[in-house]
Every structure is written in C-alpha cells, then in structure tokens.
Design an enzyme around this catalytic site. Structure first.
Site, short mmCIF file in Angstrom:
data_model
loop_
_atom_site.label_atom_id
_atom_site.label_comp_id
_atom_site.label_asym_id
_atom_site.label_seq_id
_atom_site.Cartn_x
_atom_site.Cartn_y
_atom_site.Cartn_z
N CYS A 82 44.45 107.22 66.63
CA CYS A 82 43.71 108.47 66.86
C CYS A 82 44.06 109.40 65.70
O CYS A 82 44.50 108.94 64.65
CB CYS A 82 44.00 109.06 68.24
SG CYS A 82 45.70 109.55 68.56
N GLY A 83 43.83 110.69 65.85
CA GLY A 83 44.05 111.58 64.73
C GLY A 83 45.52 111.70 64.36
O GLY A 83 45.90 111.57 63.19
N THR A 84 46.36 111.94 65.37
CA THR A 84 47.80 112.06 65.12
C THR A 84 48.59 110.86 65.61
O THR A 84 49.76 110.69 65.25
CB THR A 84 48.36 113.28 65.87
OG1 THR A 84 48.08 113.10 67.28
CG2 THR A 84 47.74 114.58 65.38
N GLY A 85 48.00 110.08 66.49
CA GLY A 85 48.73 109.00 67.17
C GLY A 85 49.44 109.48 68.42
O GLY A 85 49.91 108.67 69.22
N GLY B 123 48.36 111.37 71.20
CA GLY B 123 47.69 111.17 72.48
C GLY B 123 47.65 109.71 72.88
O GLY B 123 47.90 109.35 74.04
N MET B 124 47.35 108.85 71.93
CA MET B 124 47.30 107.41 72.20
C MET B 124 48.66 106.90 72.67
O MET B 124 48.74 106.09 73.61
CB MET B 124 46.89 106.65 70.93
CG MET B 124 45.43 106.76 70.57
SD MET B 124 44.37 105.93 71.75
CE MET B 124 42.87 105.75 70.77
N ASP C 42 39.85 106.35 68.69
CA ASP C 42 38.84 107.36 69.02
C ASP C 42 38.03 107.63 67.76
O ASP C 42 38.12 106.90 66.77
CB ASP C 42 39.48 108.61 69.64
CG ASP C 42 40.32 109.40 68.65
OD1 ASP C 42 40.47 108.95 67.48
OD2 ASP C 42 40.82 110.48 69.02
N HIS C 43 37.23 108.71 67.79
CA HIS C 43 36.40 109.03 66.62
C HIS C 43 37.24 109.26 65.37
O HIS C 43 36.89 108.83 64.28
CB HIS C 43 35.53 110.26 66.92
CG HIS C 43 36.31 111.42 67.46
ND1 HIS C 43 36.79 111.43 68.76
CD2 HIS C 43 36.72 112.58 66.89
CE1 HIS C 43 37.45 112.56 68.96
NE2 HIS C 43 37.43 113.27 67.85
N HIS D 219 64.46 96.87 67.20
CA HIS D 219 65.26 97.43 68.29
C HIS D 219 64.48 97.66 69.57
O HIS D 219 65.06 97.63 70.66
CB HIS D 219 65.89 98.76 67.86
CG HIS D 219 67.05 98.58 66.93
ND1 HIS D 219 67.94 99.60 66.63
CD2 HIS D 219 67.47 97.50 66.22
CE1 HIS D 219 68.86 99.15 65.78
NE2 HIS D 219 68.58 97.88 65.50
N ARG E 47 71.66 93.18 72.65
CA ARG E 47 71.87 94.44 73.37
C ARG E 47 70.58 95.25 73.47
O ARG E 47 70.41 96.05 74.40
CB ARG E 47 72.97 95.27 72.72
CG ARG E 47 72.62 95.81 71.34
CD ARG E 47 73.82 96.50 70.68
NE ARG E 47 73.48 97.12 69.42
CZ ARG E 47 73.34 96.47 68.26
NH1 ARG E 47 73.50 95.15 68.22
NH2 ARG E 47 73.06 97.12 67.14
N HIS E 48 69.67 95.04 72.54
CA HIS E 48 68.41 95.79 72.58
C HIS E 48 67.52 95.35 73.73
O HIS E 48 66.78 96.15 74.29
CB HIS E 48 67.69 95.65 71.24
CG HIS E 48 68.52 96.11 70.09
ND1 HIS E 48 68.90 97.42 69.93
CD2 HIS E 48 69.10 95.43 69.07
CE1 HIS E 48 69.66 97.54 68.85
NE2 HIS E 48 69.79 96.33 68.31
C1 RB5 Z 1 40.85 114.33 68.35
O1 RB5 Z 1 40.41 115.49 67.75
C2 RB5 Z 1 42.37 114.29 68.43
O2 RB5 Z 1 42.80 115.18 69.41
C3 RB5 Z 1 42.86 112.90 68.71
O3 RB5 Z 1 42.39 112.04 67.73
C4 RB5 Z 1 44.37 112.71 68.74
O4 RB5 Z 1 44.96 113.22 67.59
C5 RB5 Z 1 45.04 113.08 69.98
O5 RB5 Z 1 46.24 112.99 70.16
#
Ligand code: RB5
Length: 152
Positions: free
Chosen positions: A70-73, A75-76, A13-14, A103, A137-138
């Site tokens: 993405c910003g935190t990873g 949501g993706m 994303d952005h 694993h 096993r994995h």
């Molecule tokens: C965008 O602001 C942020 O919500 C997105 O990049 C991500 O971190 C979502 O999980």
C-alpha cells in the site's frame, strides 16, 4: 529453505498498484507463479480488503507466502497481522527483510510504495525470498504469539 519455486499471492491498493506490477514481473521472470489478488487498477480502494484477502490465504495455508503493498505499508501490515499464523513484516530496507526471515519467519512481506523506491523494493523481495529462518530459540518465541486468538 528456499521458496523460489513456490507460488506467491500478492495484494495491493491503488497506491501499491504500480509497484505490485513491477514486483509481479520480477517474480514471474524468475519463474515464480504469482496469484494476483488485486487491486487491478489505480482507482481508489480500501487497503484493508486486499490485506484481508491475502492474509486469509496465508493463514489458511493456501499460500505459504504473500506480498502486500500500500502507500506506507502500515495499513496492510495492521490488517494482515490480525490473522493466526500470519507474520507480516513491514520492511523498508534489506536488513529488516533479512531479519524478518531469520528471526521472525515472516510469511508476508509488506512494503510502502510511497516509502520505498522500486530498485530497493526488488532487492528487498530478493533477500526476503532467499533468506531462510534460523529456527531454534526464534521458533519458541514465535510460538508464544503465533496463534493467540483474541485478547482483551
Ligand atoms: C491510501 O491513500 C493509503 O492510506 C494506503 O495506501 C496506506 O498507506 C495505508 O496504510
């Protein structure tokens, strides 16, 4: 297994745009073909759209591996892991990246650009690409959830 020569599909994303470009260059410099599913600018977009695009291509087998940023990873990884045969691993460090391959046979690497610095991110990508699945096993454990479909 060494995936170094197989094409990889990337999405962002952005918030992930800048780090995606750094990783894309790193991969292409290594001779790996990258399919860039976007986003292609830093204009605000929905991470879910790009997570779904990349995960559907991995789920269908069109690509063996993907990378999502993405910003935190978070949501993706939530979006990607709704797809059959997708094992998306949110990795903030090298140990997780290696174990996600050994694993969990992870086929999508997810990172957060606001969490992980560029140098570490490239190390994570390198280890994720080079680490094989342990199998055994994995494999049996993966089969218990890999293609579950909907559960109430
Ligand atoms: C965008 O602001 C942020 O919500 C997105 O990049 C991500 O971190 C979502 O999980």
């Amino acid at each position: 297994m060494n995936n170094n020569s197989k094409p990889i599909i990337m999405g962002n994303d952005h918030a992930g745009f800048h780090l995606k470009n750094i990783i894309k260059k790193y991969l292409t410099d290594m001779g790996i073909d990258v399919e860039d599913a976007g986003a292609h600018t830093e204009e605000s977009v929905d991470y879910s759209d790009f997570g779904i695009s990349v995960a559907s291509m991995v789920s269908s087998g069109s690509f063996e591996r993907g990378i999502l940023i993405c910003g935190t990873g978070l949501g993706m990884s939530m979006a990607a892991n709704r797809f059959s045969n997708v094992r998306a691993a949110l990795c903030n460090g090298i140990f997780s990246a290696e174990m996600s391959r050994r694993h969990n046979n992870s086929n999508i690497l997810v990172m957060g650009s606001r969490v992980t610095g560029e140098g570490v991110a490239l190390e994570i990508v390198k280890h994720w690409l080079e680490t094989p699945f342990d199998g055994g096993r994995h494999q049996m454990r993966i089969e218990k959830f890999n293609n579950m479909g909907k559960r109430i």
